[in-house]
Scaffold this active site. Structure first.
Site, short mmCIF file in Angstrom:
data_model
loop_
_atom_site.label_atom_id
_atom_site.label_comp_id
_atom_site.label_asym_id
_atom_site.label_seq_id
_atom_site.Cartn_x
_atom_site.Cartn_y
_atom_site.Cartn_z
CD GLU A 253 -2.90 -1.21 2.31
OE1 GLU A 253 -2.73 -0.43 3.26
OE2 GLU A 253 -3.87 -1.97 2.21
CD GLU B 53 -3.45 -6.96 3.46
OE1 GLU B 53 -4.14 -6.43 4.35
OE2 GLU B 53 -2.27 -6.65 3.23
#
Length: 516
Positions: A120, A266
């Site tokens: 990220e 995720e």
């Protein structure tokens, strides 16, 4: 004929896994824990449950060794702090590939399928720190893989948070990439398209429910009816996950990269630390998710196939950051010792099947540290409990959690015992100036479990690209999105540090109320 059939079934049961797993299903394996489970035991958990895909956040020698020689497909991560050196020096990328990929392939079969460069890196909270170095790092890793003659088999991508795309109208079909990232995302997508790699995105319906008061609870799951659905030009979205995926699909289409495959890197549901974080809700979420995957109907904007999905997470991690919330240490479908928390049918058929837990787990001695109500210095209890909670994991004590509302005795015992267990049951760790004592009878009560810690081995990093615990961010993410289904937090894989002041204030407050 009957004998032949019996022999065939016996052969199948003997040589094929007893667990059938939904196609495209994987799991994240994190190790931000005070007592990580032996990697060999964890790999056997994966094998016993038929899980064929695993995603790692950084290269750990013991973990990669345990996975070598299996048919489990591995996605190996590289932490954000390594991006600068990887982007500036090709030799660093060469060394990383040699240490973490080819070293294992030369010795024994190692089924690596992806390298996830960064985690990220474009979060708005990072203020552009990694914006201009992520893609160069990806290119250098791919070049090093190609040089090692494994680039055709191992893809390179970067897991991104859902805040990289927005929808100005709340509708998934109007999804676009964030304006400040338009050029960067175009470069990333061009790289992925050219190298036949997937766009990896982390999506958390639980966070939508947690952070947005008034968010329809049923919309976070998969059994929602039309009363809380999202209408997009006549298309009904009954789950926030599908809506989020299609916002990305629309953004890719606008950028002329509509054929890039998507992987949900995720997704999951925590089981403790918040009123919504329960085993009941986790079971409900996963049952719906697995059924959704098995249908393989895709989403309205990409109807042919549902994305591959990596559950977050395999195991609880008691050193994860609690800055986003007290639930952060409870994302595992297995507890810290490898035991399943709830029945879960990985085939997606909705059967109430138990998962296979870890075998040959070695525990410490059966003794617990509990509150001593006979001590004379009871006035010191709030400060001692707060101190314990600053140095251990007390997330099960917050309102709505599994040990909340059970009175002074139980709550103090939870704090003291967690400190004692995480300190490897050393005698001096159960004192607190006489306010604690050691007992040999399990003090667990109802939903509140006081654990015995496991004996553990220290995993070792095989390269400088493995993140030290201090390197991960603990900041919140903000987004300019106007969408009710965008995730505005870093994913739960972000940071290992808690906030001591926050913990201290919470538990001093709790005990002050009790003693007034």
């Amino acid at each position: 004929m009957l004998q032949a059939q019996v022999f065939l079934w016996a052969y199948i049961l003997l040589f094929f896994p007893t667990s059938i797993v939904a196609q495209g299903l994987g799991v994240n394996w994190g190790v931000i824990a005070s007592h990580p489970l032996d990697p060999k035991i964890v790999v056997n958990i994966l094998k016993d449950n038929g899980i064929k895909k695993v995603k790692l956040f950084h290269a750990e020698h013991d973990i990669l060794t345990a996975l070598s020689g299996t048919d489990i497909e591995v996605m190996v991560g590289i932490p954000n702090h390594s991006l600068e050196s990887l982007s500036e020096k090709y030799s660093v990328a060469q060394a990383w590939v040699k240490a973490n990929i080819t070293a294992y392939q030369l010795q024994v079969s190692f089924c690596c399928r992806y390298v996830a460069v960064g985690n990220e890196p474009f979060l708005a909270a990072y203020n552009g720190t990694y914006n201009n170095i992520t893609l160069p790092a990806m290119k250098n890793i791919l070049k090093a893989l190609n040089e090692a003659c494994v680039g055709k088999d191992i893809k390179v991508s970067t897991p991104l948070n859902g805040d990289v795309y927005i929808t100005p109208t709340y509708k998934p079909s109007d999804g676009i990439f964030r304006h400040d990232l338009a050029d960067i995302m175009n470069g990333i997508c061009e790289f992925l398209h050219k190298n036949n790699a997937a766009f990896i995105v982390n999506i958390y319906p639980f966070l939508n429910l947690y952070q947005n008061p008034g968010f329809p609870e049923t919309y976070a799951f998969f059994d929602n009816d039309d009363s809380n659905s999202m209408d997009d030009h006549g298309v009904k979205y009954r789950s926030v996950l599908d809506a989020n995926i299609d916002t990305l699909v629309a953004a890719l289409k606008v950028s002329n990269f509509s054929d890039i495959p998507i992987i949900v890197g995720e997704v999951g549901w925590p089981t403790d630390g918040n009123i919504y974080a329960t085993t009941k809700n986790a079971k409900k979420f996963y049952n719906g998710l697995l059924k959704r995957i098995v249908k393989n109907e895709g989403t309205p904007l990409r109807a042919k196939q549902y994305p591959d999905v990596y559950m977050f997470s395999l195991l609880d991690e008691d050193l994860k950051s609690i800055d986003p919330g007290m639930f952060e240490r409870h994302w595992g479908i297995f507890s810290f010792d490898g035991q399943p928390k709830f029945p879960m049918d990985l085939s997606g058929k909705g059967q109430n099947k138990p998962l296979v837990g870890g075998k040959n787990v070695t525990y410490m001695e059966k003794k617990w540290c509990v509150y001593n109500k006979d001590a004379s210095n009871q006035k010191d209890l709030p400060v001692k409990v707060a101190w314990a909670c600053n140095n251990t994991d007390c997330t099960t004590l917050v309102p709505g959690a599994s040990c909340s509302g059970m009175g002074i005795d139980m709550n103090a015992s939870v704090a003291f015992n967690m400190y004692y267990q995480m300190a490897n049951q050393t005698k001096g760790a159960c004192d607190f100036e006489g306010l604690a004592k050691i007992v040999k009878r399990d003090p667990s009560n109802g939903t509140c479990r006081l654990p015995i810690m496991i004996k553990t081995i220290q995993t070792t990093s095989n390269s400088s690209a493995s993140a030290p615990k201090s390197s991960r961010s603990s900041t919140f993410s903000s987004s300019t999105s106007h969408s009710p289904f965008e995730t505005h937090f870093p994913s739960p894989s972000s940071s290992p540090f808690h906030s001591p002041l926050l913990i201290f204030q919470i538990f001093v407050g709790i005990f002050t109320i009790w003693f007034v």
